[in-house]
Design a protein around this motif. Structure first.
Motif, PDB file in Angstrom:
ATOM      1  N   VAL A  76       0.960  -1.176  -0.005  1.00  0.00           N
ATOM      2  CA  VAL A  76      -0.051  -0.151  -0.221  1.00  0.00           C
ATOM      3  C   VAL A  76       0.837   0.904  -0.420  1.00  0.00           C
ATOM      4  CG1 VAL A  76      -1.684   1.128   0.901  1.00  0.00           C
ATOM      5  CG2 VAL A  76      -2.010  -1.372   1.142  1.00  0.00           C
ATOM      6  N   PHE A  77       0.284   2.411  -0.748  1.00  0.00           N
ATOM      7  CA  PHE A  77       1.811   3.590  -0.650  1.00  0.00           C
ATOM      8  C   PHE A  77       0.088   4.577  -0.868  1.00  0.00           C
ATOM      9  CE2 PHE A  77       2.388   7.360  -3.036  1.00  0.00           C
ATOM     10  CZ  PHE A  77       3.779   7.514  -3.132  1.00  0.00           C
ATOM     11  N   VAL A  78      -0.062   5.244   0.021  1.00  0.00           N
ATOM     12  CA  VAL A  78      -0.797   6.623   0.614  1.00  0.00           C
ATOM     13  C   VAL A  78       0.277   7.476   0.669  1.00  0.00           C
ATOM     14  CG1 VAL A  78      -2.092   7.365   1.959  1.00  0.00           C
ATOM     15  CG2 VAL A  78      -1.304   4.953   2.389  1.00  0.00           C
ATOM     16  N   HIS A  79      -0.307   8.338  -1.070  1.00  0.00           N
ATOM     17  CA  HIS A  79       0.333   9.757  -0.890  1.00  0.00           C
ATOM     18  C   HIS A  79      -0.383  11.051   0.234  1.00  0.00           C
ATOM     19  CE1 HIS A  79       0.592  13.275  -2.958  1.00  0.00           C
ATOM     20  NE2 HIS A  79       1.603  13.347  -3.243  1.00  0.00           N
ATOM     21  N   ASN A  80       0.108  11.896  -0.319  1.00  0.00           N
ATOM     22  CA  ASN A  80      -0.114  13.252   0.871  1.00  0.00           C
ATOM     23  C   ASN A  80      -1.961  13.454   0.446  1.00  0.00           C
ATOM     24  OD1 ASN A  80       1.244  12.961   2.878  1.00  0.00           O
ATOM     25  ND2 ASN A  80       1.841  14.924   2.096  1.00  0.00           N
ATOM     26  N   SER A  81      -2.169  13.031  -1.010  1.00  0.00           N
ATOM     27  CA  SER A  81      -3.990  13.678  -1.001  1.00  0.00           C
ATOM     28  C   SER A  81      -4.524  12.580  -0.991  1.00  0.00           C
ATOM     29  CB  SER A  81      -3.681  13.787  -2.804  1.00  0.00           C
ATOM     30  OG  SER A  81      -2.996  12.943  -3.028  1.00  0.00           O
ATOM     31  N   CYS A  82      -4.443  11.752  -0.215  1.00  0.00           N
ATOM     32  CA  CYS A  82      -5.320  10.280  -0.347  1.00  0.00           C
ATOM     33  C   CYS A  82      -6.171  11.056   1.092  1.00  0.00           C
ATOM     34  CB  CYS A  82      -4.776   9.567  -0.189  1.00  0.00           C
ATOM     35  SG  CYS A  82      -3.990   8.860  -2.027  1.00  0.00           S
ATOM     36  N   TRP A  83      -5.641  12.018   1.952  1.00  0.00           N
ATOM     37  CA  TRP A  83      -6.136  11.990   2.926  1.00  0.00           C
ATOM     38  C   TRP A  83      -6.858  13.762   3.007  1.00  0.00           C
ATOM     39  CZ3 TRP A  83      -4.172   9.594   7.079  1.00  0.00           C
ATOM     40  CH2 TRP A  83      -3.141   8.247   6.830  1.00  0.00           C
ATOM     41  N   ASP A  84      -7.879  13.946   4.572  1.00  0.00           N
ATOM     42  CA  ASP A  84      -8.636  15.149   4.098  1.00  0.00           C
ATOM     43  C   ASP A  84      -8.433  15.491   5.173  1.00  0.00           C
ATOM     44  OD1 ASP A  84      -9.385  13.949   6.917  1.00  0.00           O
ATOM     45  OD2 ASP A  84     -11.775  13.881   6.437  1.00  0.00           O
ATOM     46  N   GLU A  85      -8.595  16.906   6.365  1.00  0.00           N
ATOM     47  CA  GLU A  85      -8.170  18.046   6.911  1.00  0.00           C
ATOM     48  C   GLU A  85      -7.181  16.983   8.018  1.00  0.00           C
ATOM     49  OE1 GLU A  85     -11.027  18.526   5.216  1.00  0.00           O
ATOM     50  OE2 GLU A  85     -10.309  18.683   3.235  1.00  0.00           O
ATOM     51  N   SER A  86      -8.533  16.118   8.528  1.00  0.00           N
ATOM     52  CA  SER A  86      -8.607  15.298  10.110  1.00  0.00           C
ATOM     53  C   SER A  86      -7.551  14.618   9.644  1.00  0.00           C
ATOM     54  CB  SER A  86     -10.127  15.096  10.473  1.00  0.00           C
ATOM     55  OG  SER A  86     -10.729  14.172   9.665  1.00  0.00           O
ATOM     56  N   ASN A  87      -6.956  14.243   8.747  1.00  0.00           N
ATOM     57  CA  ASN A  87      -6.146  13.182   8.902  1.00  0.00           C
ATOM     58  C   ASN A  87      -6.803  12.182   8.279  1.00  0.00           C
ATOM     59  OD1 ASN A  87      -3.711  14.437   8.361  1.00  0.00           O
ATOM     60  ND2 ASN A  87      -2.745  14.323  10.791  1.00  0.00           N
ATOM     61  N   LYS A  88      -7.709  11.138   7.707  1.00  0.00           N
ATOM     62  CA  LYS A  88      -8.479  10.326   7.245  1.00  0.00           C
ATOM     63  C   LYS A  88      -8.102  10.577   6.152  1.00  0.00           C
ATOM     64  CE  LYS A  88     -13.207   8.271   7.845  1.00  0.00           C
ATOM     65  NZ  LYS A  88     -14.388   7.815   7.661  1.00  0.00           N
ATOM     66  N   ILE A  89      -7.383   8.723   5.689  1.00  0.00           N
ATOM     67  CA  ILE A  89      -7.993   8.152   4.275  1.00  0.00           C
ATOM     68  C   ILE A  89      -9.094   8.470   3.603  1.00  0.00           C
ATOM     69  CG2 ILE A  89      -6.845   6.695   3.037  1.00  0.00           C
ATOM     70  CD1 ILE A  89      -4.950   5.794   5.154  1.00  0.00           C
ATOM     71  N   THR A  90      -9.533   9.413   2.869  1.00  0.00           N
ATOM     72  CA  THR A  90     -10.647   9.417   2.030  1.00  0.00           C
ATOM     73  C   THR A  90     -10.398   8.815   0.114  1.00  0.00           C
ATOM     74  OG1 THR A  90      -9.977  11.954   1.036  1.00  0.00           O
ATOM     75  CG2 THR A  90     -10.743  11.465   3.206  1.00  0.00           C
ATOM     76  N   ASN A  91      -9.746   8.352  -0.128  1.00  0.00           N
ATOM     77  CA  ASN A  91      -9.528   7.571  -0.699  1.00  0.00           C
ATOM     78  C   ASN A  91      -9.483   6.514  -1.041  1.00  0.00           C
ATOM     79  OD1 ASN A  91      -7.511   6.386  -3.197  1.00  0.00           O
ATOM     80  ND2 ASN A  91      -7.234   8.223  -3.504  1.00  0.00           N
ATOM     81  N   GLU A  92     -10.846   5.799  -1.459  1.00  0.00           N
ATOM     82  CA  GLU A  92     -11.645   4.451  -2.023  1.00  0.00           C
ATOM     83  C   GLU A  92      -9.948   3.406  -2.241  1.00  0.00           C
ATOM     84  OE1 GLU A  92     -14.000   3.004  -0.272  1.00  0.00           O
ATOM     85  OE2 GLU A  92     -13.936   5.281   0.445  1.00  0.00           O
ATOM     86  N   ASP A  93      -9.817   4.124  -3.388  1.00  0.00           N
ATOM     87  CA  ASP A  93      -8.422   3.033  -3.970  1.00  0.00           C
ATOM     88  C   ASP A  93      -8.048   2.523  -3.161  1.00  0.00           C
ATOM     89  OD1 ASP A  93      -7.049   1.746  -6.301  1.00  0.00           O
ATOM     90  OD2 ASP A  93      -5.970   3.325  -5.799  1.00  0.00           O
ATOM     91  N   VAL A  94      -7.197   3.241  -1.761  1.00  0.00           N
ATOM     92  CA  VAL A  94      -6.198   3.183  -1.601  1.00  0.00           C
ATOM     93  C   VAL A  94      -6.807   2.681   0.031  1.00  0.00           C
ATOM     94  CG1 VAL A  94      -4.663   3.981   0.478  1.00  0.00           C
ATOM     95  CG2 VAL A  94      -4.602   5.265  -1.047  1.00  0.00           C
ATOM     96  N   LEU A  95      -8.025   2.742   0.427  1.00  0.00           N
ATOM     97  CA  LEU A  95      -8.681   1.431   1.641  1.00  0.00           C
ATOM     98  C   LEU A  95      -8.241   0.356   0.892  1.00  0.00           C
ATOM     99  CD1 LEU A  95     -11.130   4.419   3.047  1.00  0.00           C
ATOM    100  CD2 LEU A  95      -9.399   3.431   3.986  1.00  0.00           C
ATOM    101  N   ASN A  96      -9.294   0.166   0.119  1.00  0.00           N
ATOM    102  CA  ASN A  96      -9.006  -1.070  -0.984  1.00  0.00           C
ATOM    103  C   ASN A  96      -8.017  -1.653  -1.119  1.00  0.00           C
ATOM    104  OD1 ASN A  96     -12.157  -1.170  -1.146  1.00  0.00           O
ATOM    105  ND2 ASN A  96     -11.811  -0.249  -3.549  1.00  0.00           N
ATOM    106  N   ARG A  97      -6.627  -1.457  -1.310  1.00  0.00           N
ATOM    107  CA  ARG A  97      -5.997  -1.785  -1.621  1.00  0.00           C
ATOM    108  C   ARG A  97      -5.214  -2.472   0.220  1.00  0.00           C
ATOM    109  NH1 ARG A  97      -2.025   1.840  -2.907  1.00  0.00           N
ATOM    110  NH2 ARG A  97      -4.076   3.458  -3.819  1.00  0.00           N
ATOM    111  N   MET A  98      -5.415  -1.221   0.531  1.00  0.00           N
ATOM    112  CA  MET A  98      -5.276  -1.782   2.056  1.00  0.00           C
ATOM    113  C   MET A  98      -6.268  -3.328   2.673  1.00  0.00           C
ATOM    114  SD  MET A  98      -5.456   1.672   4.475  1.00  0.00           S
ATOM    115  CE  MET A  98      -4.633   2.822   4.713  1.00  0.00           C
ATOM    116  N   ASP A  99      -7.459  -2.875   2.732  1.00  0.00           N
ATOM    117  CA  ASP A  99      -8.118  -4.228   2.842  1.00  0.00           C
ATOM    118  C   ASP A  99      -8.307  -5.632   1.899  1.00  0.00           C
ATOM    119  OD1 ASP A  99     -10.407  -5.201   4.345  1.00  0.00           O
ATOM    120  OD2 ASP A  99     -11.635  -5.447   2.191  1.00  0.00           O
ATOM    121  N   ASN A 100      -7.406  -5.090   0.891  1.00  0.00           N
ATOM    122  CA  ASN A 100      -7.070  -6.398   0.191  1.00  0.00           C
ATOM    123  C   ASN A 100      -5.399  -7.369   0.660  1.00  0.00           C
ATOM    124  OD1 ASN A 100      -8.985  -6.430  -1.776  1.00  0.00           O
ATOM    125  ND2 ASN A 100      -8.102  -5.354  -3.309  1.00  0.00           N
ATOM    126  N   MET A 101      -5.190  -6.427   0.398  1.00  0.00           N
ATOM    127  CA  MET A 101      -3.466  -6.426   1.560  1.00  0.00           C
ATOM    128  C   MET A 101      -3.535  -7.284   2.905  1.00  0.00           C
ATOM    129  SD  MET A 101      -0.091  -4.487   2.558  1.00  0.00           S
ATOM    130  CE  MET A 101      -0.378  -3.787   4.095  1.00  0.00           C
TER     131      MET A 101
END
Length: 176
Positions: free
Chosen positions: A140-165
């Motif tokens: 899993v690679f998480v770019h800074n653009s995948c986070w919102d202002e409250s430091n929550k991951i908002t990118n669904e692709d990243v969350l799916n990759r985490m779950d798949n891994m």
């Protein structure tokens, strides 16, 4: 089964949050899974000097022993200067060469530049292989653009990759 997550960052919170999210996803697929997050900001892991482990401080010994007791690991690193963090490299220098034998080891990397997405493949993967870890096909690679202002991951692709891994790690570990 015990899954230990390691956040190899001393500054910021995104790496620890990404590793914690991955641990939570794994626990969602196996509610009997025991998860532990080792956030290296919370420990004083001494610099390696070539001594036996018992010569180092209590934090260093406890972190290494927790890692050795794991069945699986998720290693998280921020990417600095196109490489893993120095604190994480120092921790690896404390780990015995066969320490990851029989353990599945997933990788999570956080970075401010999309150009660093291959750092886990070229810097972290060889270390895990040297320590005899079994790697899932996914990381899993998480770019800074995948986070919102409250430091929550908002990118669904990243969350799916985490779950798949996480799912792949559990499948592989159960088959070892």
């Amino acid at each position: 089964m015990k899954l230990v997550g390691i956040s190899g960052a001393l500054a910021g919170s995104k790496t620890a949050l990404a590793v914690k999210e991955t641990l939570n996803m794994a626990r969602g697929h196996d509610d009997e899974l025991d998860t532990i997050l080792l956030d290296l900001r919370d420990f004083e892991v001494e610099l390696v000097k070539g001594f036996p482990l018992e010569k180092y401080n209590e934090d260093t010994q406890n972190v290494v022993k927790t890692i050795l007791s794991a069945d699986m690991l998720v290693i998280g690193t921020p990417i600095y200067q196109a490489s893993i963090s120095g604190v994480l490299k120092n921790l690896f220098d404390h780990i015995p060469q066969e320490a990851f034998d029989g353990k599945v080891v997933g990788m999570v990397a956080t970075a401010g530049s999309e150009k660093h997405y291959l750092v886990p493949e070229y810097h972290l993967k060889p270390i895990i292989s040297f320590l005899k870890g079994t790697l899932p096909t996914r990381n899993v690679f998480v770019h800074n653009s995948c986070w919102d202002e409250s430091n929550k991951i908002t990118n669904e692709d990243v969350l799916n990759r985490m779950d798949n891994m996480a799912q792949e790690m559990l499948r592989i570990q159960k088959s070892l």
